[in-house]
Write an enzyme that holds these catalytic residues in place. Sequence first.
Site, PDB file in Angstrom:
ATOM      1  N   TYR A  25       0.856  -1.199   0.000  1.00 20.69           N
ATOM      2  CA  TYR A  25       0.000   0.000   0.000  1.00 20.69           C
ATOM      3  C   TYR A  25       0.890   1.246   0.000  1.00 20.69           C
ATOM      4  CZ  TYR A  25      -4.368   2.525   1.073  1.00 20.69           C
ATOM      5  OH  TYR A  25      -5.487   3.340   1.016  1.00 20.69           O
ATOM      6  N   ASP A  82      10.247  -3.912  -5.736  1.00 21.76           N
ATOM      7  CA  ASP A  82      10.735  -5.002  -6.592  1.00 21.76           C
ATOM      8  C   ASP A  82      11.720  -5.910  -5.857  1.00 21.76           C
ATOM      9  OD1 ASP A  82       9.369  -4.260  -9.027  1.00 21.76           O
ATOM     10  OD2 ASP A  82      10.655  -2.489  -9.022  1.00 21.76           O
ATOM     11  N   GLU A  83      12.646  -5.272  -5.132  1.00 22.50           N
ATOM     12  CA  GLU A  83      13.719  -6.047  -4.507  1.00 22.50           C
ATOM     13  C   GLU A  83      13.199  -6.945  -3.372  1.00 22.50           C
ATOM     14  OE1 GLU A  83      13.330  -2.802  -4.520  1.00 22.50           O
ATOM     15  OE2 GLU A  83      13.432  -2.058  -2.460  1.00 22.50           O
ATOM     16  N   LYS A 130       2.258   4.382 -16.471  1.00 27.45           N
ATOM     17  CA  LYS A 130       3.406   5.182 -16.896  1.00 27.45           C
ATOM     18  C   LYS A 130       3.407   6.496 -16.127  1.00 27.45           C
ATOM     19  CE  LYS A 130       5.297   2.619 -18.104  1.00 27.45           C
ATOM     20  NZ  LYS A 130       6.694   2.315 -17.869  1.00 27.45           N
ATOM     21  N   ASP A 190      11.060   0.586 -19.197  1.00 29.32           N
ATOM     22  CA  ASP A 190      10.824   1.289 -17.931  1.00 29.32           C
ATOM     23  C   ASP A 190      12.153   1.572 -17.230  1.00 29.32           C
ATOM     24  OD1 ASP A 190       8.673   2.079 -15.861  1.00 29.32           O
ATOM     25  OD2 ASP A 190      10.093   0.892 -14.699  1.00 29.32           O
ATOM     26  N   GLU A 194      13.590   5.433 -16.624  1.00 27.24           N
ATOM     27  CA  GLU A 194      13.856   6.014 -15.293  1.00 27.24           C
ATOM     28  C   GLU A 194      15.340   6.295 -15.082  1.00 27.24           C
ATOM     29  OE1 GLU A 194      11.778   3.011 -13.175  1.00 27.24           O
ATOM     30  OE2 GLU A 194      13.511   1.763 -12.790  1.00 27.24           O
ATOM     31  N   GLU A 226      15.630  28.752 -11.841  1.00 29.64           N
ATOM     32  CA  GLU A 226      15.942  28.592 -13.264  1.00 29.64           C
ATOM     33  C   GLU A 226      16.005  27.110 -13.681  1.00 29.64           C
ATOM     34  OE1 GLU A 226      16.187  31.499 -15.063  1.00 29.64           O
ATOM     35  OE2 GLU A 226      15.999  30.072 -16.711  1.00 29.64           O
ATOM     36  N   GLU A 230      11.311  25.990 -12.685  1.00 31.83           N
ATOM     37  CA  GLU A 230      10.717  26.313 -13.986  1.00 31.83           C
ATOM     38  C   GLU A 230      10.610  25.085 -14.904  1.00 31.83           C
ATOM     39  OE1 GLU A 230      12.316  29.839 -15.853  1.00 31.83           O
ATOM     40  OE2 GLU A 230      11.064  29.571 -17.635  1.00 31.83           O
TER      41      GLU A 230
HETATM   42  N1  LIG Z   1       6.494   4.024  -7.543  1.00 29.90           N
HETATM   43  C1  LIG Z   1       5.873   4.096  -8.725  1.00 29.90           C
HETATM   44  O1  LIG Z   1       5.239   5.097  -9.051  1.00 29.90           O
HETATM   45  C2  LIG Z   1       5.897   2.946  -9.674  1.00 29.90           C
HETATM   46  C3  LIG Z   1       6.123   1.670  -9.232  1.00 29.90           C
HETATM   47  N2  LIG Z   1       5.947   0.613 -10.072  1.00 29.90           N
HETATM   48  C4  LIG Z   1       6.097  -0.730  -9.540  1.00 29.90           C
HETATM   49  O2  LIG Z   1       5.123  -0.936  -8.515  1.00 29.90           O
HETATM   50  C5  LIG Z   1       5.626  -1.845  -7.533  1.00 29.90           C
HETATM   51  C6  LIG Z   1       5.495  -1.208  -6.149  1.00 29.90           C
HETATM   52  O3  LIG Z   1       6.392  -0.115  -6.086  1.00 29.90           O
HETATM   53  P1  LIG Z   1       6.102   1.145  -5.134  1.00 29.90           P
HETATM   54  O4  LIG Z   1       4.649   1.462  -5.144  1.00 29.90           O
HETATM   55  O5  LIG Z   1       7.092   2.192  -5.543  1.00 29.90           O
HETATM   56  O6  LIG Z   1       6.478   0.552  -3.714  1.00 29.90           O
HETATM   57  P2  LIG Z   1       6.542   1.336  -2.316  1.00 29.90           P
HETATM   58  O7  LIG Z   1       7.919   1.188  -1.793  1.00 29.90           O
HETATM   59  O8  LIG Z   1       5.984   2.703  -2.445  1.00 29.90           O
HETATM   60  O9  LIG Z   1       5.524   0.514  -1.391  1.00 29.90           O
HETATM   61  C7  LIG Z   1       5.792  -0.738  -0.919  1.00 29.90           C
HETATM   62  C8  LIG Z   1       4.647  -1.271  -0.063  1.00 29.90           C
HETATM   63  O10 LIG Z   1       4.940  -2.631   0.217  1.00 29.90           O
HETATM   64  C9  LIG Z   1       4.827  -2.849   1.615  1.00 29.90           C
HETATM   65  N3  LIG Z   1       5.768  -3.900   1.991  1.00 29.90           N
HETATM   66  C10 LIG Z   1       7.119  -3.859   1.890  1.00 29.90           C
HETATM   67  N4  LIG Z   1       7.637  -5.041   2.319  1.00 29.90           N
HETATM   68  C11 LIG Z   1       6.585  -5.811   2.684  1.00 29.90           C
HETATM   69  C12 LIG Z   1       6.477  -7.134   3.221  1.00 29.90           C
HETATM   70  N5  LIG Z   1       7.547  -7.881   3.467  1.00 29.90           N
HETATM   71  N6  LIG Z   1       5.231  -7.609   3.470  1.00 29.90           N
HETATM   72  C13 LIG Z   1       4.139  -6.869   3.238  1.00 29.90           C
HETATM   73  N7  LIG Z   1       4.181  -5.599   2.750  1.00 29.90           N
HETATM   74  C14 LIG Z   1       5.393  -5.095   2.496  1.00 29.90           C
HETATM   75  C15 LIG Z   1       5.145  -1.519   2.251  1.00 29.90           C
HETATM   76  O11 LIG Z   1       4.552  -1.486   3.531  1.00 29.90           O
HETATM   77  P3  LIG Z   1       5.311  -1.038   4.887  1.00 29.90           P
HETATM   78  O12 LIG Z   1       4.699   0.284   5.280  1.00 29.90           O
HETATM   79  O13 LIG Z   1       4.955  -2.125   5.846  1.00 29.90           O
HETATM   80  O14 LIG Z   1       6.775  -0.952   4.589  1.00 29.90           O
HETATM   81  C16 LIG Z   1       4.465  -0.573   1.275  1.00 29.90           C
HETATM   82  O15 LIG Z   1       3.084  -0.495   1.557  1.00 29.90           O
HETATM   83  C17 LIG Z   1       7.037  -2.179  -7.969  1.00 29.90           C
HETATM   84  O16 LIG Z   1       6.983  -3.335  -8.752  1.00 29.90           O
HETATM   85  C18 LIG Z   1       7.432  -0.981  -8.864  1.00 29.90           C
HETATM   86  O17 LIG Z   1       8.419  -1.279  -9.816  1.00 29.90           O
HETATM   87  C19 LIG Z   1       5.528   0.761 -11.361  1.00 29.90           C
HETATM   88  C20 LIG Z   1       5.294   2.014 -11.861  1.00 29.90           C
HETATM   89  C21 LIG Z   1       5.564   3.199 -11.089  1.00 29.90           C
HETATM   90  C1  LIG Z   2       9.898   6.944 -13.526  1.00 32.13           C
HETATM   91  C2  LIG Z   2       9.965   6.008 -12.367  1.00 32.13           C
HETATM   92  C3  LIG Z   2       8.985   4.844 -12.452  1.00 32.13           C
HETATM   93  O1  LIG Z   2       9.325   4.006 -13.533  1.00 32.13           O
HETATM   94  C4  LIG Z   2       7.621   5.402 -12.679  1.00 32.13           C
HETATM   95  C5  LIG Z   2       7.049   6.339 -11.705  1.00 32.13           C
HETATM   96  O2  LIG Z   2       7.002   5.132 -13.686  1.00 32.13           O
HETATM   97  C6  LIG Z   2       9.083   4.016 -11.163  1.00 32.13           C
HETATM   98  O3  LIG Z   2       9.342   2.812 -11.265  1.00 32.13           O
HETATM   99  O4  LIG Z   2       8.867   4.548 -10.064  1.00 32.13           O
END
Ligand SMILES: NC(=O)C1=CN([C@@H]2O[C@H](COP(=O)(O)OP(=O)(O)OC[C@H]3O[C@@H](n4cnc5c(N)ncnc54)[C@H](OP(=O)(O)O)[C@@H]3O)[C@@H](O)[C@H]2O)C=CC1
Ligand SMILES: CC[C@](O)(C(C)=O)C(=O)O
Length: 332
Positions: A25, A82-83, A130, A190, A194, A226, A230
């Site tokens: 979340y 992801d990691e 995106k 992607d 980035e 600047e 902007e």
């Molecule tokens: N950020 C973006 O805008 C974009 C992201 N993506 C993809 O979306 C996916 C999510 O990325 P993103 O939204 O940035 O992630 P965030 O780091 O923002 O959020 C991660 C969430 O996972 C929860 N979490 C982490 N570890 C665990 C665990 N062991 N068990 C349960 N919950 C856990 C965290 O909760 P807690 O509060 O407990 O840590 C948090 O709610 C990735 O695959 C990313 O590549 C794709 C497009 C854009």
């Molecule tokens: C540009 C970063 C991004 O690929 C995205 C917001 O689309 C990400 O993985 O956070």
Amino acid sequence: MAKVYYDKDINTASLQGKTVAIVGYGSQGHAHAQNLRDSGHNVIVGLRKGKSFDKAKEEGFDVRTVGEAVKDADVTMVLLPDEGQPKVYEAEIKDNLKENSALAFAHGFNVHFNQIVPPENVDVFLVAPKGPGHLVRRTYQEEAGVPALYGVFQDVTGNASDVAKAYAQGIGAARAGVLETSFQEETETDLFGEQAVLCGGLTSLVKAGFETLTEAGYQPEVAYFECLHELKLIVDLMYEGGMENMRYSISDTAQWGDFVSGPRVINEETKARMGEVLTEIQNGQFAKGWILENQAGRPQYNAINNSEYNHPITAVGQELRDLMPFVQNPIR
Ligand SMILES: NC(=O)C1=CN([C@@H]2O[C@H](COP(=O)(O)OP(=O)(O)OC[C@H]3O[C@@H](n4cnc5c(N)ncnc54)[C@H](OP(=O)(O)O)[C@@H]3O)[C@@H](O)[C@H]2O)C=CC1
Ligand SMILES: CC[C@](O)(C(C)=O)C(=O)O
């Protein structure tokens, strides 16, 4: 031209009445969960106990452990970092997936680089917005949307593509455009975007501009306005009407400078470096390095993150943004 799907082209029946488990979340998780709910879908959230768990509960969701959420889901969307996905997948997702349900991702990284190998009895697709998650939510609330790519890795039910498109529609992406891709194309483009342009390219460009001006003795506040502030206004013009709209709005002097000086800064040499970045993404070198960096406890990531935060542009930016209350700053 590739087929681009909009609201009118997508039949949402394949997702109606289904239970969607949003696992995570954070940036994307809160946006998918809230947008799907507002679009009339049945959403549950899977999390560990902690900050996100409390937030999702406060925001009215049925929040469960990851395993309990996955058990009841027709679609499990994995929105963990992801990691961290492979470990949670092995421990809590894999054995709880219902047969013929769908396992979904917002980025193809782990499937494409074989860090997650899905079972053969589920559909596997991605819906990759995106744009940043907070904008996926904000634009949805503004009756707009962020475009998304969808791609099917495995189709056991014959419905994976329809479910993926309905999901993309539910998060608001079909207001802006939804396009088919593959896990390989999404992952590689992607990562390239980035690194070379949107995040890495842009922050390096902004810092280089800021440093060039301040090192020449100009005021940091002037350099900030600047080179960073902007930028948003200029990019907004490109977002709305392409480079031609930006060039329509700027002065002829600026446009002449754009033509004669831009290519001195970004040129064939830059493109050659971009090509190297792309090759390292395609051959897996970048992914391997990122996986190893995490296994080692992120020593380089943390060191660079600290030194970036301590760059002079951070302090001057914070001061100036504090004086502009109309600027939306969620981390203020
Ligand atoms: N950020 C973006 O805008 C974009 C992201 N993506 C993809 O979306 C996916 C999510 O990325 P993103 O939204 O940035 O992630 P965030 O780091 O923002 O959020 C991660 C969430 O996972 C929860 N979490 C982490 N570890 C665990 C665990 N062991 N068990 C349960 N919950 C856990 C965290 O909760 P807690 O509060 O407990 O840590 C948090 O709610 C990735 O695959 C990313 O590549 C794709 C497009 C854009
Ligand atoms: C540009 C970063 C991004 O690929 C995205 C917001 O689309 C990400 O993985 O956070």
